[in-house]
Write a protein that holds these residues in place. Structure first.
Motif, short mmCIF file in Angstrom:
data_model
loop_
_atom_site.label_atom_id
_atom_site.label_comp_id
_atom_site.label_asym_id
_atom_site.label_seq_id
_atom_site.Cartn_x
_atom_site.Cartn_y
_atom_site.Cartn_z
N TRP A 1 -9.00 2.86 8.65
CA TRP A 1 -7.71 3.31 8.14
C TRP A 1 -7.57 2.72 6.72
CZ3 TRP A 1 -3.16 2.10 5.82
CH2 TRP A 1 -2.09 2.99 5.96
N GLN B 1 0.49 -20.35 13.03
CA GLN B 1 0.86 -18.97 12.70
C GLN B 1 1.75 -18.38 13.79
OE1 GLN B 1 -2.94 -17.14 12.25
NE2 GLN B 1 -3.29 -18.01 10.22
N ASN C 1 0.78 -3.49 0.17
CA ASN C 1 1.22 -3.93 1.50
C ASN C 1 2.43 -3.15 2.02
OD1 ASN C 1 -0.87 -5.67 1.89
ND2 ASN C 1 0.22 -7.50 1.25
N THR D 1 1.36 0.26 3.16
CA THR D 1 0.49 0.16 4.33
C THR D 1 1.32 -0.09 5.59
OG1 THR D 1 -1.35 -0.62 3.00
CG2 THR D 1 -1.46 -1.12 5.35
N ARG E 1 -7.91 -16.63 1.37
CA ARG E 1 -7.14 -15.59 2.10
C ARG E 1 -6.33 -16.22 3.22
NH1 ARG E 1 -12.46 -13.55 1.44
NH2 ARG E 1 -12.58 -11.49 0.47
N LYS F 1 -1.08 -16.68 -0.91
CA LYS F 1 -1.31 -15.59 -1.87
C LYS F 1 -0.95 -16.03 -3.30
CE LYS F 1 -0.59 -11.31 -0.51
NZ LYS F 1 -1.94 -10.70 -0.53
N THR G 1 -3.00 -17.92 5.26
CA THR G 1 -1.59 -17.60 5.45
C THR G 1 -0.75 -18.36 4.43
OG1 THR G 1 -2.00 -17.38 7.81
CG2 THR G 1 0.30 -17.61 7.13
N ASN H 1 1.00 -11.63 4.68
CA ASN H 1 2.15 -11.03 3.97
C ASN H 1 2.48 -9.68 4.58
OD1 ASN H 1 3.56 -11.76 1.18
ND2 ASN H 1 1.70 -12.97 1.34
N LEU H 2 1.43 -8.88 4.77
CA LEU H 2 1.62 -7.55 5.35
C LEU H 2 2.15 -7.64 6.77
CD1 LEU H 2 1.18 -4.51 5.66
CD2 LEU H 2 -1.24 -4.93 5.82
N ARG I 1 -4.34 -16.42 14.73
CA ARG I 1 -5.47 -17.25 15.17
C ARG I 1 -5.19 -18.75 15.13
NH1 ARG I 1 -10.30 -17.19 10.63
NH2 ARG I 1 -9.01 -17.69 8.82
N LEU J 1 -5.22 2.92 3.06
CA LEU J 1 -3.96 3.39 2.45
C LEU J 1 -4.18 4.60 1.55
CD1 LEU J 1 -0.96 3.09 1.76
CD2 LEU J 1 -1.63 1.46 -0.03
N TYR K 1 -8.60 -1.82 9.56
CA TYR K 1 -8.08 -1.53 8.22
C TYR K 1 -8.35 -2.69 7.25
CZ TYR K 1 -4.06 -4.65 8.52
OH TYR K 1 -3.28 -5.76 8.59
N1 LIG Z 1 -6.82 -0.63 4.66
C1 LIG Z 1 -5.86 -0.73 3.78
O1 LIG Z 1 -5.52 0.27 3.13
C2 LIG Z 1 -5.18 -2.04 3.54
C3 LIG Z 1 -4.03 -2.07 2.74
C4 LIG Z 1 -3.37 -3.29 2.58
C5 LIG Z 1 -3.87 -4.45 3.18
N2 LIG Z 1 -5.02 -4.37 3.91
C6 LIG Z 1 -5.56 -5.56 4.59
O2 LIG Z 1 -4.48 -6.25 5.20
C7 LIG Z 1 -4.86 -7.59 5.43
C8 LIG Z 1 -3.70 -8.50 5.09
O3 LIG Z 1 -3.45 -8.47 3.68
P1 LIG Z 1 -2.40 -9.50 3.04
O4 LIG Z 1 -2.36 -9.25 1.59
O5 LIG Z 1 -1.14 -9.44 3.79
O6 LIG Z 1 -3.16 -10.88 3.35
P2 LIG Z 1 -2.69 -12.41 3.14
O7 LIG Z 1 -1.24 -12.51 2.98
O8 LIG Z 1 -3.59 -12.96 2.09
O9 LIG Z 1 -3.08 -13.07 4.56
C9 LIG Z 1 -4.37 -13.04 5.05
C10 LIG Z 1 -4.28 -13.40 6.55
O10 LIG Z 1 -5.54 -13.16 7.15
C11 LIG Z 1 -5.84 -14.24 8.01
N3 LIG Z 1 -7.30 -14.35 8.08
C12 LIG Z 1 -8.16 -14.60 7.07
N4 LIG Z 1 -9.43 -14.54 7.52
C13 LIG Z 1 -9.35 -14.24 8.85
C14 LIG Z 1 -10.31 -14.04 9.87
N5 LIG Z 1 -11.63 -14.13 9.62
N6 LIG Z 1 -9.87 -13.77 11.13
C15 LIG Z 1 -8.56 -13.66 11.40
N7 LIG Z 1 -7.58 -13.84 10.47
C16 LIG Z 1 -7.99 -14.11 9.20
C17 LIG Z 1 -5.20 -15.45 7.37
O11 LIG Z 1 -4.96 -16.42 8.36
P3 LIG Z 1 -5.49 -17.96 8.19
O12 LIG Z 1 -4.35 -18.71 7.58
O13 LIG Z 1 -5.81 -18.37 9.58
O14 LIG Z 1 -6.72 -17.91 7.31
C18 LIG Z 1 -3.90 -14.83 6.82
O15 LIG Z 1 -2.87 -14.84 7.79
C19 LIG Z 1 -6.13 -7.81 4.61
O16 LIG Z 1 -7.25 -7.77 5.46
C20 LIG Z 1 -6.16 -6.60 3.67
O17 LIG Z 1 -7.45 -6.26 3.26
C21 LIG Z 1 -5.68 -3.19 4.10
#
Ligand SMILES: NC(=O)c1ccc[n+]([C@@H]2O[C@H](COP(=O)([O-])OP(=O)(O)OC[C@H]3O[C@@H](n4cnc5c(N)ncnc54)[C@H](OP(=O)(O)O)[C@@H]3O)[C@@H](O)[C@H]2O)c1
Length: 375
Positions: free
Chosen positions: A308, A207, A155, A158, A362, A367, A364, A182-183, A203, A310, A285
């Motif tokens: 996108w 939040q 995170n 990213t 997943r 984790k 808010t 978290n991110l 959403r 990381l 992403y």
């Molecule tokens: N591409 C990359 O390289 C990369 C790198 C790092 C992270 N990421 C992505 O970054 C995102 C956040 O990661 P994190 O570790 O910070 O997550 P996290 O702390 O576990 O939080 C997940 C968040 O996503 C929301 N959520 C879940 N399902 C949803 C949906 N269908 N529509 C809208 N919101 C939704 C949750 O809200 P609710 O409470 O409403 O469920 C929560 O706020 C993830 O998708 C992860 O895969 C991608």
């Protein structure tokens, strides 16, 4: 320290019969080569990307405990093509984590880490011991608990990568979805520190209230009946032209592009059926919604939607820039880049249905941190 011959590791396998099995197995602890160290893993987060590998597209309503230290679930037939590349393979899980270096190879760079707490993004971190290249370890300041350094890479890098991408591609403000994650909270703190305008899309009202309590200026709730008007107003105020969308599925990318184009259009300029000439970019992403990305085009031709990741970003980054970003993470470990966890579970705890339901949500603030030494 004498290394144990074997230690526990969490693995995931999908068979040709569409049955997914997550199991705890004993694997050999690998002695270090001269340039390697052995980490006793003490903390590793369960990130959405880990869940993707751990449970794939399995239907968790079919989850059954056993046999032994395992759980199984069925993968729906429609989801099987997407996992064809991993059929029959037992895959170790856990992108990143932290722990104590308990053995080191003879190279000075490895010896220097002996006894230190290091973070690493080496995969297979839901393991009691992990042998990795010393050069890949991020040495944490003395006294840093492993739990505080467990999420040093995915995170934080990213969030930093989003800002680097914004600057390199000539944008000045960012739109972010699932922004209470978290991110999302890290990105908010970074943008506040660097005076970058951020439009945070969430959403739920809860939040939105959370982000406002953290000082966010432009928060838009997609569950509100006035979402699209509020998004247009936030884009008009910030003129953000780059977005990072963690949702992926549905029409969010389209809604963002429509609002960006409306904010850029000059009502005094002659009409152009091609839209504005300013490039608008949405990067998908994440895949929080695994459904199709739907885009009905009504925002001219100067736009792009792409992926996108990381790992790709890091591969293209010059080594000195990567070192600079890693140092920023270490410096902000307890502030900008702090991660919050709802609970800590053992490797065995990862197989308990109640724990699986909690971390697979997943949600808010939900984790989970894995402590492979616990239990
Ligand atoms: N591409 C990359 O390289 C990369 C790198 C790092 C992270 N990421 C992505 O970054 C995102 C956040 O990661 P994190 O570790 O910070 O997550 P996290 O702390 O576990 O939080 C997940 C968040 O996503 C929301 N959520 C879940 N399902 C949803 C949906 N269908 N529509 C809208 N919101 C939704 C949750 O809200 P609710 O409470 O409403 O469920 C929560 O706020 C993830 O998708 C992860 O895969 C991608």
């Amino acid at each position: 320290m004498t290394l144990p011959a074997h230690a526990l590791q969490l693995r995931s396998r999908i068979g040709d019969d569409a049955r997914l099995e997550v199991s705890l197995v004993e694997v050999p602890v690998v002695a270090p080569q001269p340039d390697e160290v052995v980490i006793r893993v003490e903390a590793a987060p369960v990130n959405p990307s880990d869940l993707g590998l751990l449970f794939g597209a399995a239907d968790l309503s079919t989850l059954v405990a056993g046999p032994g230290l395992s759980v199984t679930a069925q993968v729906p037939a429609a989801a099987m093509p997407a996992v064809r590349g991993r059929l029959g393979q037992s895959l170790a899980v856990g992108n990143e984590g932290a722990g104590t270096v308990v053995a080191a190879g003879s190279d000075p760079v490895a010896q220097a880490l002996l006894g230190r707490t290091v973070a690493v993004m080496a995969g297979a971190m839901y393991s009691q011991y992990r042998t990795v290249r010393a050069a890949d370890g991020l040495c944490l300041p003395p006294g840093t608990p492993a739990a505080a350094g467990a999420s040093c890479f995915v995170n934080p890098l990213t969030a930093l990568g989003m800002i680097e991408t914004m600057r390199r591609e000539g944008h000045r403000a960012i739109v972010h979805t699932a922004a209470a994650s978290n991110l999302g909270q890290m990105l908010l703190r970074l943008c506040q520190a660097e005076r970058i305008e951020l439009v945070a899309i969430v959403r739920s009202p809860a939040q939105a209230a959370l982000l406002r309590s953290l000082g966010a200026q432009h928060v838009v709730d997609s569950s509100s009946p006035t979402f699209r008007e509020a998004l247009a107003a936030a884009l008009a105020a910030t003129r953000a032209t780059i977005a990072f969308d963690a949702i992926g599925g549905g029409r969010m990318a389209e809604h963002i592009l429509v609002a960006m184009e409306a904010a850029l259009a000059d009502p005094a300029a002659p009409y152009s059926r091609y839209g504005t000439a300013v490039h608008k970019q949405v990067y998908l992403y994440g895949g929080l919604d695994t459904g199709p990305t739907e885009i009905r085009r009504s925002f001219g031709f100067a736009w792009g939607v792409g992926g996108w990741l990381l790992f790709t970003f890091l591969q293209r980054l010059p080594p000195q820039d990567l070192a600079r970003l890693k140092q920023r993470v270490v410096d902000g470990l307890h502030t900008t880049f702090a991660s919050a966890y709802a609970r800590t579970v053992s490797l065995r705890g990862m197989l308990e249905p109640a724990a699986i339901a909690a971390y697979a949500a997943r949600a808010t603030g939900a984790k989970v941190l894995v402590d492979p030494q616990a239990g």
